[in-house]
Motif scaffolding. Structure first.
Motif, PDB file in Angstrom:
ATOM      1  N   GLN A  75       0.848  -1.187   0.000  1.00  0.00           N
ATOM      2  CA  GLN A  75       0.000   0.000   0.000  1.00  0.00           C
ATOM      3  C   GLN A  75       0.886   1.240   0.000  1.00  0.00           C
ATOM      4  O   GLN A  75       1.871   1.308   0.728  1.00  0.00           O
ATOM      5  N   GLY A  76       0.531   2.202  -0.828  1.00  0.00           N
ATOM      6  CA  GLY A  76       1.323   3.431  -0.912  1.00  0.00           C
ATOM      7  C   GLY A  76       2.306   3.441  -2.063  1.00  0.00           C
ATOM      8  O   GLY A  76       2.930   4.471  -2.325  1.00  0.00           O
ATOM      9  N   THR A  77       2.440   2.311  -2.759  1.00  0.00           N
ATOM     10  CA  THR A  77       3.326   2.287  -3.934  1.00  0.00           C
ATOM     11  C   THR A  77       2.803   3.290  -4.969  1.00  0.00           C
ATOM     12  O   THR A  77       1.602   3.313  -5.257  1.00  0.00           O
ATOM     13  N   PRO A  78       3.688   4.125  -5.534  1.00  0.00           N
ATOM     14  CA  PRO A  78       3.206   5.133  -6.491  1.00  0.00           C
ATOM     15  C   PRO A  78       2.560   4.520  -7.733  1.00  0.00           C
ATOM     16  O   PRO A  78       3.012   3.482  -8.230  1.00  0.00           O
ATOM     17  N   VAL A  79       1.525   5.179  -8.216  1.00  0.00           N
ATOM     18  CA  VAL A  79       0.859   4.798  -9.461  1.00  0.00           C
ATOM     19  C   VAL A  79       0.941   5.999 -10.404  1.00  0.00           C
ATOM     20  O   VAL A  79       0.602   7.122 -10.016  1.00  0.00           O
ATOM     21  N   TYR A  80       1.413   5.742 -11.626  1.00  0.00           N
ATOM     22  CA  TYR A  80       1.704   6.817 -12.571  1.00  0.00           C
ATOM     23  C   TYR A  80       0.800   6.738 -13.791  1.00  0.00           C
ATOM     24  O   TYR A  80       0.381   5.646 -14.209  1.00  0.00           O
ATOM     25  N   ALA A  81       0.555   7.899 -14.407  1.00  0.00           N
ATOM     26  CA  ALA A  81      -0.206   7.937 -15.658  1.00  0.00           C
ATOM     27  C   ALA A  81       0.548   7.158 -16.726  1.00  0.00           C
ATOM     28  O   ALA A  81       1.748   7.361 -16.911  1.00  0.00           O
ATOM     29  N   THR A  82      -0.161   6.310 -17.447  1.00  0.00           N
ATOM     30  CA  THR A  82       0.489   5.489 -18.462  1.00  0.00           C
ATOM     31  C   THR A  82       0.791   6.278 -19.732  1.00  0.00           C
ATOM     32  O   THR A  82       1.583   5.832 -20.551  1.00  0.00           O
ATOM     33  N   CYS A 140       2.561  11.788 -19.116  1.00  0.00           N
ATOM     34  CA  CYS A 140       3.029  10.405 -19.020  1.00  0.00           C
ATOM     35  C   CYS A 140       4.047  10.293 -17.886  1.00  0.00           C
ATOM     36  O   CYS A 140       5.012  11.051 -17.836  1.00  0.00           O
ATOM     37  N   GLY A 141       3.789   9.368 -16.966  1.00  0.00           N
ATOM     38  CA  GLY A 141       4.716   9.177 -15.857  1.00  0.00           C
ATOM     39  C   GLY A 141       4.429  10.045 -14.656  1.00  0.00           C
ATOM     40  O   GLY A 141       5.146   9.967 -13.660  1.00  0.00           O
ATOM     41  N   GLN A 142       3.378  10.860 -14.724  1.00  0.00           N
ATOM     42  CA  GLN A 142       3.041  11.704 -13.565  1.00  0.00           C
ATOM     43  C   GLN A 142       2.377  10.861 -12.478  1.00  0.00           C
ATOM     44  O   GLN A 142       1.553   9.995 -12.752  1.00  0.00           O
ATOM     45  N   LEU A 143       2.751  11.133 -11.238  1.00  0.00           N
ATOM     46  CA  LEU A 143       2.127  10.447 -10.101  1.00  0.00           C
ATOM     47  C   LEU A 143       0.651  10.820 -10.036  1.00  0.00           C
ATOM     48  O   LEU A 143       0.307  11.995  -9.951  1.00  0.00           O
ATOM     49  N   ILE A 144      -0.236   9.812 -10.067  1.00  0.00           N
ATOM     50  CA  ILE A 144      -1.673  10.108 -10.013  1.00  0.00           C
ATOM     51  C   ILE A 144      -2.341   9.530  -8.781  1.00  0.00           C
ATOM     52  O   ILE A 144      -3.459   9.911  -8.439  1.00  0.00           O
ATOM     53  N   GLY A 145      -1.680   8.598  -8.105  1.00  0.00           N
ATOM     54  CA  GLY A 145      -2.295   8.004  -6.920  1.00  0.00           C
ATOM     55  C   GLY A 145      -1.349   7.037  -6.250  1.00  0.00           C
ATOM     56  O   GLY A 145      -0.213   6.846  -6.690  1.00  0.00           O
ATOM     57  N   LEU A 146      -1.836   6.454  -5.171  1.00  0.00           N
ATOM     58  CA  LEU A 146      -1.054   5.470  -4.430  1.00  0.00           C
ATOM     59  C   LEU A 146      -1.809   4.151  -4.409  1.00  0.00           C
ATOM     60  O   LEU A 146      -3.032   4.127  -4.212  1.00  0.00           O
ATOM     61  N   MET A 147      -1.076   3.069  -4.592  1.00  0.00           N
ATOM     62  CA  MET A 147      -1.687   1.742  -4.596  1.00  0.00           C
ATOM     63  C   MET A 147      -2.385   1.462  -3.268  1.00  0.00           C
ATOM     64  O   MET A 147      -1.895   1.865  -2.206  1.00  0.00           O
ATOM     65  N   GLY A 148      -3.523   0.780  -3.361  1.00  0.00           N
ATOM     66  CA  GLY A 148      -4.266   0.501  -2.142  1.00  0.00           C
ATOM     67  C   GLY A 148      -5.092  -0.761  -2.244  1.00  0.00           C
ATOM     68  O   GLY A 148      -4.852  -1.620  -3.106  1.00  0.00           O
ATOM     69  N   ASN A 149      -6.064  -0.835  -1.364  1.00  0.00           N
ATOM     70  CA  ASN A 149      -6.848  -2.060  -1.177  1.00  0.00           C
ATOM     71  C   ASN A 149      -8.327  -1.713  -1.058  1.00  0.00           C
ATOM     72  O   ASN A 149      -9.081  -2.408  -0.386  1.00  0.00           O
TER      73      ASN A 149
END
Ligand SMILES: [Zn+2]
Length: 322
Positions: A75-82, A140-149
């Motif tokens: 949880q909290g791992t960065p998620v980026y725009a594809t 592309c590659g911009q942080l858009i959210g954090l991985m979660g559950n």
């Protein structure tokens, strides 16, 4: 693995440079490296959305209605725009039966939906935190959210879909593989190449950090000295974005701090940009105005560093700048 192990990593400039070039070579290719070798088959403009282990596939025999891939990590791992695009929709607490963004949309918790060029569409589900808002332009590659559950999920992971056109899904792993990107494994564009800056540092990099933090409405003295007050301000910023609040500006915090800039923008983000450009050889007045002189300095910096000289400051240009 946790946020700390990534954000606290100290990379010397040679390693950073190698890591960056490797990432660009695999993940971006000719569009970013001006004279990319033909061996680099990657197609410009696409990024792996996150790092992790592939845990469930696209339309498998046991899950024929699963129209995306699952990538698991902490949880909290960065998620980026594809890819570059616009935030079409953000859902929090999405509800069962909501199929406005795809058959799984109502079951995937906090989610982000991006529209891209050429009728492409991408979808990111189960997020812990959403860090963009509807209508926002993303690079592309911009942080858009954090991985979660969130949503119908049994452990932190990203549910990732690509559609073309929207509501017509395609296998995102295959689509990215055809662009030289390994889903879950290739370094996301713009996520590498950042220095780690912490208390005790001084100079232009801490000054850039201070401008970027102040741009988010957090009070901090811009003096180029990363003292206790600066560390406290960084922790405030990290907390506000759901990041591990250790006061260290590592790669994850950098990706959360930088935003795409272009001519016409103004304010402390631009002052941070101008400060970095000056440290890289420009002679700009740090006035916070992104006019034609700053744009010329950006294009010059991009040319000298093998980037596309478009004058747009996206995640890749930021990561090379600092
Ligand atoms: Zn899934």
């Amino acid at each position: 693995m946790d946020d700390d192990s990534v954000s606290g990593r100290l990379l010397d400039s040679a390693v950073r440079r190698r890591t960056l070039i490797a990432a660009l070579g695999v993940g971006v290719g000719a569009g970013v490296l001006g004279n990319a070798s033909p061996a680099l088959a990657a197609v410009a403009g696409w990024s792996n959305p996150t790092l992790g282990t592939l845990t469930s596939g696209y339309k498998t025999p046991s899950r024929p209605t699963h129209t995306g891939w699952d990538v698991a990590n902490n949880q909290g791992t960065p998620v980026y725009a594809t890819a570059d695009g616009t935030v079409r929709d953000v859902k929090t607490n999405s509800y069962p039966g909501d199929t406005t963004s795809g058959p799984l949309a109502g079951r995937t918790g906090n989610s982000v939906h991006l529209n891209h060029a050429d009728s492409y569409f991408s979808y990111y589900g189960h997020l812990h935190r959403v860090l963009v808002s509807v209508g926002q332009q993303v690079s592309c590659g911009q942080l858009i959210g954090l991985m979660g559950n969130t949503g119908n999920s049994s452990g932190p992971h990203l549910h990732f879909e690509i559609h073309r056109p929207r509501l017509t899904s395609t296998d995102p792993r295959v689509l990215l593989a055809n662009r030289g990107i390994t889903l879950g494994a290739t370094a996301p564009v713009g996520s590498t190449g950042y220095p780690s800056v912490s208390q005790g540092a001084s100079g232009w990099v801490p000054r850039v950090v201070q401008y970027l933090v102040r741009a988010r409405g957090i009070s901090v003295v811009v003096d180029g000295v990363f003292g206790p007050g600066c560390a406290s301000a960084v922790r405030s910023f990290q907390s506000s974005r759901g990041l591990y609040a250790d006061g260290v500006v590592g790669p994850i915090t950098w990706t959360a701090l930088v935003l795409p800039l272009r001519e016409g923008n103004s304010g402390d983000l631009v002052r941070g940009l101008q400060t970095a450009l000056n440290a890289r050889g420009a002679s700009l007045i740090v006035d916070g105005g992104f006019g034609s002189v700053t744009a010329t300095a950006v294009r010059s910096f991009q040319s000298r560093n093998g980037l596309v000289a478009d004058g747009l400051v996206g995640p890749v240009t930021w990561s090379v700048l600092v």
